[in-house]
Design an enzyme around this catalytic site. Sequence first.
Site, PDB file in Angstrom:
ATOM      1  N   PRO A 111       4.449 -18.306 -42.166  1.00 20.46           N
ATOM      2  CA  PRO A 111       4.221 -17.168 -43.067  1.00 20.46           C
ATOM      3  C   PRO A 111       3.060 -17.487 -44.010  1.00 20.46           C
ATOM      4  CG  PRO A 111       6.093 -18.464 -43.830  1.00 20.46           C
ATOM      5  CD  PRO A 111       5.646 -19.086 -42.539  1.00 20.46           C
TER       6      PRO A 111
ATOM      7  N   ALA B 100       0.373 -15.562 -46.695  1.00 25.54           N
ATOM      8  CA  ALA B 100      -0.028 -14.328 -47.383  1.00 25.54           C
ATOM      9  C   ALA B 100      -1.472 -13.971 -47.055  1.00 25.54           C
ATOM     10  CB  ALA B 100       0.131 -14.498 -48.894  1.00 25.54           C
TER      11      ALA B 100
ATOM     12  N   CYS C  37       6.474 -20.978 -52.301  1.00 32.70           N
ATOM     13  CA  CYS C  37       5.185 -20.427 -52.727  1.00 32.70           C
ATOM     14  C   CYS C  37       4.794 -20.976 -54.100  1.00 32.70           C
ATOM     15  CB  CYS C  37       5.239 -18.907 -52.781  1.00 32.70           C
ATOM     16  SG  CYS C  37       3.658 -18.160 -53.303  1.00 32.70           S
TER      17      CYS C  37
ATOM     18  N   LYS D   8      12.379 -21.844 -46.358  1.00 32.00           N
ATOM     19  CA  LYS D   8      11.146 -22.639 -46.299  1.00 32.00           C
ATOM     20  C   LYS D   8      10.943 -23.257 -47.679  1.00 32.00           C
ATOM     21  CE  LYS D   8       6.429 -22.692 -44.554  1.00 32.00           C
ATOM     22  NZ  LYS D   8       5.579 -23.103 -45.678  1.00 32.00           N
TER      23      LYS D   8
ATOM     24  N   HIS E  97       7.314 -27.798 -45.853  1.00 26.99           N
ATOM     25  CA  HIS E  97       5.905 -28.118 -46.085  1.00 26.99           C
ATOM     26  C   HIS E  97       5.910 -29.245 -47.117  1.00 26.99           C
ATOM     27  CE1 HIS E  97       1.647 -26.673 -47.497  1.00 26.99           C
ATOM     28  NE2 HIS E  97       1.708 -27.971 -47.239  1.00 26.99           N
TER      29      HIS E  97
ATOM     30  N   SER F 256       5.628 -28.423 -41.261  1.00 24.15           N
ATOM     31  CA  SER F 256       4.391 -27.716 -41.570  1.00 24.15           C
ATOM     32  C   SER F 256       3.526 -28.629 -42.423  1.00 24.15           C
ATOM     33  CB  SER F 256       4.703 -26.411 -42.320  1.00 24.15           C
ATOM     34  OG  SER F 256       3.525 -25.717 -42.672  1.00 24.15           O
ATOM     35  N   GLY F 257       2.224 -28.393 -42.419  1.00 28.34           N
ATOM     36  CA  GLY F 257       1.332 -29.151 -43.279  1.00 28.34           C
ATOM     37  C   GLY F 257       0.365 -30.028 -42.520  1.00 28.34           C
ATOM     38  N   ASP F 258      -0.934 -29.775 -42.693  1.00 27.17           N
ATOM     39  CA  ASP F 258      -1.999 -30.570 -42.079  1.00 27.17           C
ATOM     40  C   ASP F 258      -1.955 -30.522 -40.557  1.00 27.17           C
ATOM     41  OD1 ASP F 258      -2.726 -31.189 -44.649  1.00 27.17           O
ATOM     42  OD2 ASP F 258      -1.875 -33.198 -44.634  1.00 27.17           O
TER      43      ASP F 258
END
Length: 320
Positions: A19, A21, A103, A142, A172, A203-205
């Site tokens: 997801p 934005a 977020c 998340k 993340h 998630s991440g990189d």
Amino acid sequence: MQKIKVKDLELEGNIFLAPTAGYSDRPFRQICTDFGSVLNFSEMVSCEAIIRDNPKTLQLMEPANNEKHTAIQIFTGNPDSAAKSIKSVLKFNPSIIDLNCGCPVPKILKSGSGSDLMKTPKKINEIVRAICNETDIPVSIKIRSGFTHESINFLECANEGILGGASMVSLHPRTRSQGYSGFANWDYIKELKSMVDVPVIGSGDLYTPYDAKRMLEETNCDGVMFARGIFGNPFLFAQTIELLTTGEIKTQPTLTDKMEIAFKHLKLSVEFYGEDVALKEIKKHLCSYTKGFPGAKETRDKLVRCSTLEEYETVFQSLL
């Protein structure tokens, strides 16, 4: 590659669209599905805006024609708002409802949403429980590694979500204070996977197929989700699937290949949003499609100067 079971939902693969934005809207989700994404997460949507039937918010939840599985990501700091929004969310037939607890944007934090929830893990439990009381479809969360480096509490937050009824956790592993700077600590994904009994998505990189393969191998996570690495490069889904299933990558897109998809993306956006809105939204995507090629700057300059669909069509004719 492996199947993932999330509550009663069986997903045939484990490479997802995160997801994001401003990026994971319906046109881009349609393209990512074409290239092999098994589960697409929507842009995050406000529960309060859903309750008000805000047209732009409802539009964000519309599934693409080819999407088999969509996870609608909601955000709120209020369990009652979460519960009240679910009836409307279900009208869009999501496979999963995901609660955003990560977020880092200030205006989201001010509402007690996003990563602000990680300051009070019990609230994650309460909101997830409120959602689960309204639906039988899987609910996921998340999260980030923590709000700051001094408050790394992803395990507590994950456990509270699971106790509330969450059937999957995406991590993340950056703190809220990091934003998107520095590096994601994949060790946290490995630690989370070893501590919980639900699927864990990392998630991440993740910018290449080899990054995805390495994350799966090093952390034992059940799946990965591409975020910034997928911008302008949906071919990454096909390449990752090839690498994981055959050990080699055959898909090597040329600039022409990417421009063909960029033009398709433009047309899908115009069809979905209308020309005026689409031409404003599409510029960031089109610039991403040109990265990494000789003459990329000149191509970007041509694309950003366009102000009508006719001008875009003329430019793409010259590129294709």
